[in-house]
Design a protein around this motif. Structure first.
Motif, PDB file in Angstrom:
ATOM      1  N   VAL A   6       2.055  -0.446   3.827  1.00 51.76           N
ATOM      2  CA  VAL A   6       1.674  -0.395   2.415  1.00 51.76           C
ATOM      3  C   VAL A   6       1.306   1.024   2.005  1.00 51.76           C
ATOM      4  O   VAL A   6       1.771   1.522   0.976  1.00 51.76           O
ATOM      5  N   TRP A   7       0.488   1.697   2.810  1.00 49.56           N
ATOM      6  CA  TRP A   7       0.064   3.047   2.431  1.00 49.56           C
ATOM      7  C   TRP A   7       1.222   4.037   2.406  1.00 49.56           C
ATOM      8  O   TRP A   7       1.258   4.932   1.547  1.00 49.56           O
TER       9      TRP A   7
ATOM     10  N   LEU B 122       2.885   3.459  -0.854  1.00 52.49           N
ATOM     11  CA  LEU B 122       2.040   3.925  -1.953  1.00 52.49           C
ATOM     12  C   LEU B 122       2.006   5.448  -2.051  1.00 52.49           C
ATOM     13  O   LEU B 122       2.068   6.009  -3.150  1.00 52.49           O
TER      14      LEU B 122
ATOM     15  N   PRO C  21       0.739  -0.211  -8.561  1.00 50.93           N
ATOM     16  CA  PRO C  21       0.557  -0.841  -7.242  1.00 50.93           C
ATOM     17  C   PRO C  21      -0.551  -0.177  -6.425  1.00 50.93           C
ATOM     18  O   PRO C  21      -1.277  -0.847  -5.682  1.00 50.93           O
ATOM     19  N   TYR C  22      -0.697   1.115  -6.556  1.00 52.95           N
ATOM     20  CA  TYR C  22      -1.769   1.864  -5.898  1.00 52.95           C
ATOM     21  C   TYR C  22      -3.124   1.363  -6.378  1.00 52.95           C
ATOM     22  O   TYR C  22      -4.014   1.067  -5.575  1.00 52.95           O
TER      23      TYR C  22
ATOM     24  N   TRP D 271      -3.775  -2.092  -4.929  1.00 55.33           N
ATOM     25  CA  TRP D 271      -4.139  -2.043  -3.511  1.00 55.33           C
ATOM     26  C   TRP D 271      -5.549  -1.490  -3.319  1.00 55.33           C
ATOM     27  O   TRP D 271      -6.307  -1.965  -2.475  1.00 55.33           O
TER      28      TRP D 271
ATOM     29  N   VAL E 173      -7.983  -4.205  -3.954  1.00 51.63           N
ATOM     30  CA  VAL E 173      -8.081  -5.087  -2.778  1.00 51.63           C
ATOM     31  C   VAL E 173      -8.893  -4.397  -1.681  1.00 51.63           C
ATOM     32  O   VAL E 173      -9.777  -5.012  -1.070  1.00 51.63           O
ATOM     33  N   ALA E 174      -8.609  -3.128  -1.448  1.00 58.01           N
ATOM     34  CA  ALA E 174      -9.324  -2.381  -0.412  1.00 58.01           C
ATOM     35  C   ALA E 174     -10.810  -2.271  -0.735  1.00 58.01           C
ATOM     36  O   ALA E 174     -11.654  -2.336   0.169  1.00 58.01           O
TER      37      ALA E 174
END
Length: 159
Positions: free
Chosen positions: A50-51, A54, A133-134, A137, A140-141
């Protein structure tokens, strides 16, 4: 695409890789594995995938705005702030083992990314949308960071 445009894109990609290096320098390791985590924690293998995606989106987003506005002060000031906050999070959470300070950092990161999206929008809607999207995420983080902090604060595991 001109040579200078390609070089600037490579510069944005390299800058993103530099920021990403905090996740390599400050690795989760055994300490993180020992922490209680919520049931909805993504699998460990998801994070680097994912990262990576991103960071590429972040780099392309910056490049798209650069193509339209050059290094405009406010959009790129916010871009730099969110990237620095992003870099600091791994150091605070994994390096210093301070989920409390990491949560403060990531809360500021959420705000900085949202402001960066707003600042990019007038120059390039595509660039602004690439940061969505970043932001998702990071939200969520931040919830995961807060949950881990709350689930473990009584265990004496934090520096």
């Amino acid at each position: 695409m001109t040579t200078s445009s390609i070089l600037i894109l490579l510069g944005f990609l390299l800058f993103s890789a530099l920021i990403a290096s905090s996740g390599i320098v400050f690795r989760p390791g055994a300490w993180y594995q020992s922490l209680r985590k919520p049931a909805w924690t993504p699998p460990n293998r998801a994070f680097p995938i994912v990262w990576t995606i991103l960071y590429i989106l972040i780099a392309v987003s910056g490049w798209l705005v650069w193509r339209e506005a050059g290094f405009a002060l406010i959009p790129f000031g916010l871009f730099l702030v969110q990237m620095v906050l992003n870099f600091l999070w791994s150091m605070l959470f994994f390096g210093r083992r301070r989920p409390d300070l990491a949560f403060l950092d990531i809360a500021l990161l959420v705000i900085a990314v949202a402001l960066n999206i707003l600042a990019f929008w007038p120059f390039s809607r595509a660039a602004a949308l690439l940061l969505v999207p970043y932001l998702a995420w990071v939200l969520v983080a931040s919830a995961l960071n807060l949950s881990v902090w709350r689930l473990n604060r009584d265990r004496g595991l934090f520096a």
